[in-house]
Design a protein around this motif. Sequence first.
Motif, mmCIF file in Angstrom:
data_model
loop_
_atom_site.group_PDB
_atom_site.id
_atom_site.type_symbol
_atom_site.label_atom_id
_atom_site.label_comp_id
_atom_site.label_asym_id
_atom_site.label_seq_id
_atom_site.Cartn_x
_atom_site.Cartn_y
_atom_site.Cartn_z
ATOM 1 N N ALA A 25 0.827 -1.208 0.000
ATOM 2 C CA ALA A 25 0.000 0.000 0.000
ATOM 3 C C ALA A 25 0.863 1.260 0.000
ATOM 4 O O ALA A 25 0.552 2.225 -0.708
ATOM 5 N N ALA A 26 1.943 1.255 0.758
ATOM 6 C CA ALA A 26 2.830 2.419 0.808
ATOM 7 C C ALA A 26 3.480 2.657 -0.552
ATOM 8 O O ALA A 26 3.582 3.803 -1.011
ATOM 9 N N LYS A 28 2.323 1.754 -3.502
ATOM 10 C CA LYS A 28 1.302 2.200 -4.457
ATOM 11 C C LYS A 28 0.892 3.647 -4.191
ATOM 12 O O LYS A 28 0.621 4.397 -5.118
ATOM 13 N N THR A 29 0.844 4.031 -2.916
ATOM 14 C CA THR A 29 0.406 5.373 -2.546
ATOM 15 C C THR A 29 1.480 6.417 -2.820
ATOM 16 O O THR A 29 1.193 7.484 -3.364
ATOM 17 N N LEU A 30 2.715 6.110 -2.424
ATOM 18 C CA LEU A 30 3.833 7.040 -2.588
ATOM 19 C C LEU A 30 5.027 6.332 -3.208
ATOM 20 O O LEU A 30 5.943 5.927 -2.505
ATOM 21 N N GLY A 37 7.360 1.620 3.319
ATOM 22 C CA GLY A 37 6.579 0.559 3.952
ATOM 23 C C GLY A 37 7.343 -0.105 5.085
ATOM 24 O O GLY A 37 6.784 -0.372 6.155
#
Length: 123
Positions: A25-26, A28-30, A37
Amino acid sequence: MLRTLFIVGIGGFAGSIARYILSFAALKTLPIGFPLGTLLANILGCFLIGIFYGCSDRYAWFSPELRIFLTAGFCGGFTTFSSFSYENIQLFESGRYLAFAIYVGGSFAISISATAAGIAIMR
């Protein structure tokens, strides 16, 4: 002993999955080219292990099995840095400052050197 190993294993399974989801998620987000992450997992894991140990000291409903599941299991699977952090707090609070310094310095220097050695051997 087998029951304890099973409890730790299930917790580790859950923690490893949680770490993977957080890292994914980290990224993909940033997507910044920095291991955000892993950093977040280390910080969150350290916070959680503090909460879990605090709860186990404070509340009678927090059984030894639940503590081992959440600390050695979940936090251990999520990040081993949380255990390292807690052990250092224990050394520091007990006034074992030399042991604290050796553990911190040695862990970083030797671990990074061991990783570099492993990579060098495999090249």
